[in-house]
Write a protein that holds these residues in place. Structure first.
Motif, PDB file in Angstrom:
ATOM      1  N   ASN A 430       6.629   0.374   3.293  1.00 14.14           N
ATOM      2  CA  ASN A 430       5.294   0.377   2.685  1.00 14.14           C
ATOM      3  C   ASN A 430       5.375   0.121   1.181  1.00 14.14           C
ATOM      4  N   LYS A 433       5.947  -3.444   0.828  1.00  9.06           N
ATOM      5  CA  LYS A 433       4.786  -4.214   1.318  1.00  9.06           C
ATOM      6  C   LYS A 433       3.628  -4.183   0.334  1.00  9.06           C
ATOM      7  N   TYR A 434       3.385  -3.002  -0.249  1.00  9.06           N
ATOM      8  CA  TYR A 434       2.202  -2.836  -1.085  1.00  9.06           C
ATOM      9  C   TYR A 434       2.500  -2.963  -2.587  1.00  9.06           C
ATOM     10  N   ASP A 463       6.837   3.547  -6.191  1.00  5.64           N
ATOM     11  CA  ASP A 463       6.663   2.099  -6.359  1.00  5.64           C
ATOM     12  C   ASP A 463       5.664   1.807  -7.460  1.00  5.64           C
ATOM     13  N   ILE A 468      -3.186   3.729  -4.492  1.00  5.15           N
ATOM     14  CA  ILE A 468      -4.186   4.171  -3.511  1.00  5.15           C
ATOM     15  C   ILE A 468      -5.330   4.835  -4.259  1.00  5.15           C
ATOM     16  N   ILE A 476      -5.217   9.519   3.936  1.00  5.06           N
ATOM     17  CA  ILE A 476      -4.181   8.484   4.036  1.00  5.06           C
ATOM     18  C   ILE A 476      -3.211   8.723   5.205  1.00  5.06           C
ATOM     19  N   HIS A 481      -5.906   4.757   9.342  1.00  2.00           N
ATOM     20  CA  HIS A 481      -6.499   4.706   7.991  1.00  2.00           C
ATOM     21  C   HIS A 481      -5.814   3.604   7.184  1.00  2.00           C
ATOM     22  N   ARG A 482      -6.597   2.653   6.753  1.00  3.02           N
ATOM     23  CA  ARG A 482      -6.070   1.599   5.875  1.00  3.02           C
ATOM     24  C   ARG A 482      -6.989   1.494   4.674  1.00  3.02           C
ATOM     25  N   THR A 483      -6.419   1.187   3.523  1.00  2.02           N
ATOM     26  CA  THR A 483      -7.288   1.078   2.341  1.00  2.02           C
ATOM     27  C   THR A 483      -7.817  -0.354   2.242  1.00  2.02           C
ATOM     28  N   ALA A 486      -5.339  -2.778   0.770  1.00  2.00           N
ATOM     29  CA  ALA A 486      -4.298  -3.256   1.679  1.00  2.00           C
ATOM     30  C   ALA A 486      -4.824  -4.454   2.451  1.00  2.00           C
ATOM     31  N   GLY A 493      -0.766  -4.626   9.371  1.00  2.00           N
ATOM     32  CA  GLY A 493      -0.540  -3.203   9.663  1.00  2.00           C
ATOM     33  C   GLY A 493      -1.776  -2.646  10.321  1.00  2.00           C
ATOM     34  N   VAL A 494      -1.629  -1.530  11.015  1.00  2.00           N
ATOM     35  CA  VAL A 494      -2.808  -0.952  11.676  1.00  2.00           C
ATOM     36  C   VAL A 494      -3.107   0.460  11.185  1.00  2.00           C
ATOM     37  N   GLY A 495      -2.278   0.985  10.315  1.00  2.00           N
ATOM     38  CA  GLY A 495      -2.554   2.319   9.774  1.00  2.00           C
ATOM     39  C   GLY A 495      -2.063   3.453  10.652  1.00  2.00           C
ATOM     40  N   GLY A 497       1.474   4.054  10.720  1.00  2.00           N
ATOM     41  CA  GLY A 497       2.782   4.431  10.165  1.00  2.00           C
ATOM     42  C   GLY A 497       2.802   5.787   9.490  1.00  2.00           C
ATOM     43  N   LEU A 498       1.858   6.005   8.565  1.00  2.00           N
ATOM     44  CA  LEU A 498       1.889   7.267   7.804  1.00  2.00           C
ATOM     45  C   LEU A 498       1.556   8.468   8.679  1.00  2.00           C
TER      46      LEU A 498
HETATM   47  P1  ADP Z   1       0.059   0.251   7.722  1.00  2.00           P
HETATM   48  O1  ADP Z   1       0.960   0.030   6.579  1.00  2.00           O
HETATM   49  O2  ADP Z   1       0.602  -0.215   9.019  1.00  2.00           O
HETATM   50  O3  ADP Z   1      -1.339  -0.193   7.491  1.00  2.00           O
HETATM   51  P2  ADP Z   1       0.472   3.058   7.193  1.00  2.00           P
HETATM   52  O4  ADP Z   1      -0.008   4.208   7.980  1.00  2.00           O
HETATM   53  O5  ADP Z   1       1.916   2.947   6.924  1.00  2.00           O
HETATM   54  O6  ADP Z   1      -0.084   1.803   7.957  1.00  2.00           O
HETATM   55  O7  ADP Z   1      -0.292   3.077   5.832  1.00  2.00           O
HETATM   56  C1  ADP Z   1      -1.675   3.340   5.850  1.00  2.00           C
HETATM   57  C2  ADP Z   1      -2.359   2.741   4.650  1.00  2.00           C
HETATM   58  O8  ADP Z   1      -1.955   3.430   3.477  1.00  2.00           O
HETATM   59  C3  ADP Z   1      -1.958   1.318   4.392  1.00  2.00           C
HETATM   60  O9  ADP Z   1      -2.755   0.443   5.143  1.00  2.00           O
HETATM   61  C4  ADP Z   1      -2.202   1.191   2.914  1.00  2.00           C
HETATM   62  O10 ADP Z   1      -3.576   0.954   2.707  1.00  2.00           O
HETATM   63  C5  ADP Z   1      -1.882   2.560   2.367  1.00  2.00           C
HETATM   64  N1  ADP Z   1      -0.508   2.665   1.821  1.00  2.00           N
HETATM   65  C6  ADP Z   1       0.581   3.172   2.436  1.00  2.00           C
HETATM   66  N2  ADP Z   1       1.652   3.160   1.616  1.00  2.00           N
HETATM   67  C7  ADP Z   1       1.226   2.637   0.450  1.00  2.00           C
HETATM   68  C8  ADP Z   1       1.852   2.346  -0.806  1.00  2.00           C
HETATM   69  N3  ADP Z   1       3.141   2.611  -1.026  1.00  2.00           N
HETATM   70  N4  ADP Z   1       1.091   1.789  -1.790  1.00  2.00           N
HETATM   71  C9  ADP Z   1      -0.224   1.555  -1.582  1.00  2.00           C
HETATM   72  N5  ADP Z   1      -0.871   1.792  -0.427  1.00  2.00           N
HETATM   73  C10 ADP Z   1      -0.165   2.323   0.573  1.00  2.00           C
END
Ligand code: ADP
Length: 578
Positions: A430, A433-434, A463, A468, A476, A481-483, A486, A493-495, A497-498
């Motif tokens: 992540n 990616k972000y 990072d 966020i 989060i 949940h996705r922002t 993102a 991504g589908v949200g 992972g976290l």
């Molecule tokens: P995914 O990455 O598959 O969308 P995650 O559950 O890993 O799902 O993350 C959820 C959301 O949290 C992401 O869609 C992103 O909006 C935000 N996010 C996660 N990690 C970061 C990060 N390091 N910096 C900024 N936003 C993040």
């Protein structure tokens, strides 16, 4: 007009003595009537009461006219003589002193106030506190001079009655409120319970009988863990109180659990409660609302089952497609450039689908509590080293600096190495990616928690990415949940992972926090209790809920094939931490 100074608290004893020492037979009668007034029937209305009060006051003096006057509405409420008549009433009302206190208007040579009556020597006003909102005064039109002591005695008697009347009013209001509260507690369609400091039930409403089987009568005085027995959460309330007594700022809690009812059936309940503290901030009572969520849980379970079956069914064909595509990729020299691009696109889309089905499977297993954790002693540094080896190239390919600083001290924790690797891979992935520019760094922190004196180790993944927004921070770690940002970045991504990351960490006795600022970057901190002394290692007990055969197969794939299956066999003798 004269004002008479009185100090009720000082005079109180004196007047009580005077009241007590009444010898005169007629006055004794007055005392009796007074006592009757004090213990007056609740059913007496205001008018009857005032009439009796006027009569008692009248008996205490024998000279002149006694009136009860409503100063607010300028009305005579009681009179011991028939003095009514427009002219008389008007004259009397005009002569009553305007101020509120005990006061006197004296007429040294006498004055005619009431028609056909002898000359009056003065008008005495004695405020009474019986119905404070009404501003009622006792007025005595005296034919002789009233000794000061007598006037004060009258006021004492009126305040004595006032105090008792207030008590009656308050107890009537209290009874009314109690009736209302009773109605409310019995008729809301949620369970309501109040636990006293010794953690026994002092209030237990009817809806709770429907949920737990215990009637209010049976529940009264019983301890909480007998009435609300939550599976795998023994002593839940005492543990919560212990925790909340350490943190005095927080008062509300919520939890869900499966309970065993009086008839030994099981139900799912949600509890949301509050602690009531004493003046030193220590928890005294617990009040909680309890809902039966068995139906919702059942639906949730069915939904999870459906997702689980559907994703299992999807996974096989997707894996086959991925296998064929990868075969094609290994022979892609025969393909045209356009065909190669199509193939690459198809391959990465299939990879995403594989990732999604994996995530969905893991989420359903977590929600159904079917995921096993092979807990053992793990050196966190070795996990982080492996994760950074896997991801450093990806970061550099994107033009990001990748820094890792490993500590010199031991980083032993209890965890499942495979799940830990998944956790940190997800967080580092992540972070890359972000982030568009800047750096991704991993560091360690070792500290002792102030409240519990527990040694903790934190892995910090920092990072300089998109960050966020504060409105997203709270949710989060929720599923899907996705922002917005993102989405703008077009990062796939589908949200999930976290959500998986947080659940995995918590199942291994750890915690995760995040701090972030938009456009500045994010800091995720993953904390575990560190094992510095092997003799103090937490006891590992085998998991209660066994995994299904499909779970085991799914695990084997996650864990990377044959080697992982072998490891699983070895690891199955281990269990989870208590
Ligand atoms: P995914 O990455 O598959 O969308 P995650 O559950 O890993 O799902 O993350 C959820 C959301 O949290 C992401 O869609 C992103 O909006 C935000 N996010 C996660 N990690 C970061 C990060 N390091 N910096 C900024 N936003 C993040």
């Amino acid at each position: 007009m004269k004002r008479i100074n009185t100090n009720p608290s000082q005079l109180w004893d004196q007047w009580l003595q005077r009241l007590h020492g009444i010898e005169d037979p007629q006055k004794k009668y007055f005392r009796l009537e007074l006592i009757q007034l004090l213990v007056r029937s609740e059913k007496d209305d205001k008018k009857t009461f005032l009439h009796r009060f006027g009569t008692v006051m009248c008996r205490s003096i024998h000279f002149g006219t006694v009136l009860l006057v409503d100063k607010k509405n300028q009305k005579i409420l009681y009179s011991n003589e028939n003095i009514y008549g427009g002219k008389n009433t008007k004259k009397i009302l005009e002569r009553i002193p305007r101020n509120k206190g005990l006061s006197i208007k004296q007429f040294p040579r006498g004055r005619k106030i009431i028609e056909n009556r002898p000359l009056s020597k003065g008008i005495y006003q004695i405020p009474i506190t019986i119905f404070p909102e009404d501003n009622i005064v006792l007025v005595i039109i005296s034919l002789e001079n009233l000794p000061v002591e007598d006037r004060q005695f009258l006021q004492f008697v009126s305040s004595l009655i006032g105090v008792f009347e207030q008590k009656t009013i308050i107890s009537r209001e209290l009874a009314q409120e109690q009736r209302l509260l009773g109605l409310l507690t019995q008729h809301i369609n949620q369970g309501l319970v109040l636990f006293s400091p010794d953690l026994t039930a002092t209030l237990w409403n009817r809806p709770l009988q429907r949920i737990t089987g215990y009637s209010p009568k049976e529940a009264h005085g019983k301890p909480f863990d007998e009435l609300i027995k939550i599976k795998n959460q023994s002593n839940w309330l005492s543990k919560l109180i212990k925790k909340y007594n350490l943190n005095k700022q927080q008062n509300s809690f919520s939890l869900e659990g499966e309970i065993t009812t009086k008839t030994k059936s099981s139900r799912w309940i949600s509890i949301s409660g509050s602690f009531l503290r004493d003046e030193n901030g220590n928890i005294e009572q617990t009040i909680a609302l309890i809902r039966d969520i068995s139906k919702t849980k059942e639906l949730e379970e069915r939904k999870n089952e459906f997702i689980s079956i559907a994703t299992h069914e999807l996974r096989t064909p997707i894996t086959v497609i991925k296998g064929y595509l990868s075969l094609l990729k290994s022979n892609q020299n025969n393909l045209s450039e356009k065909q190669q691009t199509y193939l690459d696109n198809a391959y990465s889309a299939t990879e995403r689908l594989v990732g999604l089905t994996e995530d969905l499977l893991q989420v359903t297993r977590l929600d159904q509590n079917r995921m096993k954790f092979n807990l053992r002693l793990v050196e966190l540094t070795s996990i982080i080293k492996k994760v950074s080896d896997d991801f450093s190239e990806k970061a550099r390919d994107k033009g990001l600096e990748f820094n890792i600083s490993l500590p010199s001290y031991k980083t032993t924790i209890v965890g499942d190495p495979i799940r830990l690797e998944q956790v940190f891979s997800n967080l580092v992935d992540n972070a890359i990616k972000y982030s568009i520019k800047g750096s991704v760094s991993i560091s360690f922190e070792h500290y002792t928690k102030r409240t519990t004196k527990e040694d903790k180790i934190a892995v910090i993944i920092k990072d300089t990415g998109i960050g966020i927004d504060h409105k997203d921070i709270e949710g989060i770690f929720d599923k899907f949940h996705r922002t917005e940002k993102a989405g703008d970045l077009r990062v796939v991504g589908v949200g999930l992972g976290l959500y998986i990351v947080k659940s995995f960490i918590e199942k291994q006795n750890g915690s995760i926090t995040v701090k972030s600022r938009l456009k500045r970057g994010s800091v995720f901190a993953v904390t575990f209790p560190v094992i510095s002394d092997l003799s103090k290692m937490p006891k590992i007990v085998p998991p209660k809920k066994l995994e299904t055969a499909t779970d085991k197969k799914a695990d084997a794939i996650t864990r990377g094939g044959v080697a992982a299956i072998a490891e699983e066999k070895i690891g199955s003798s281990m269990g989870r931490v208590k």
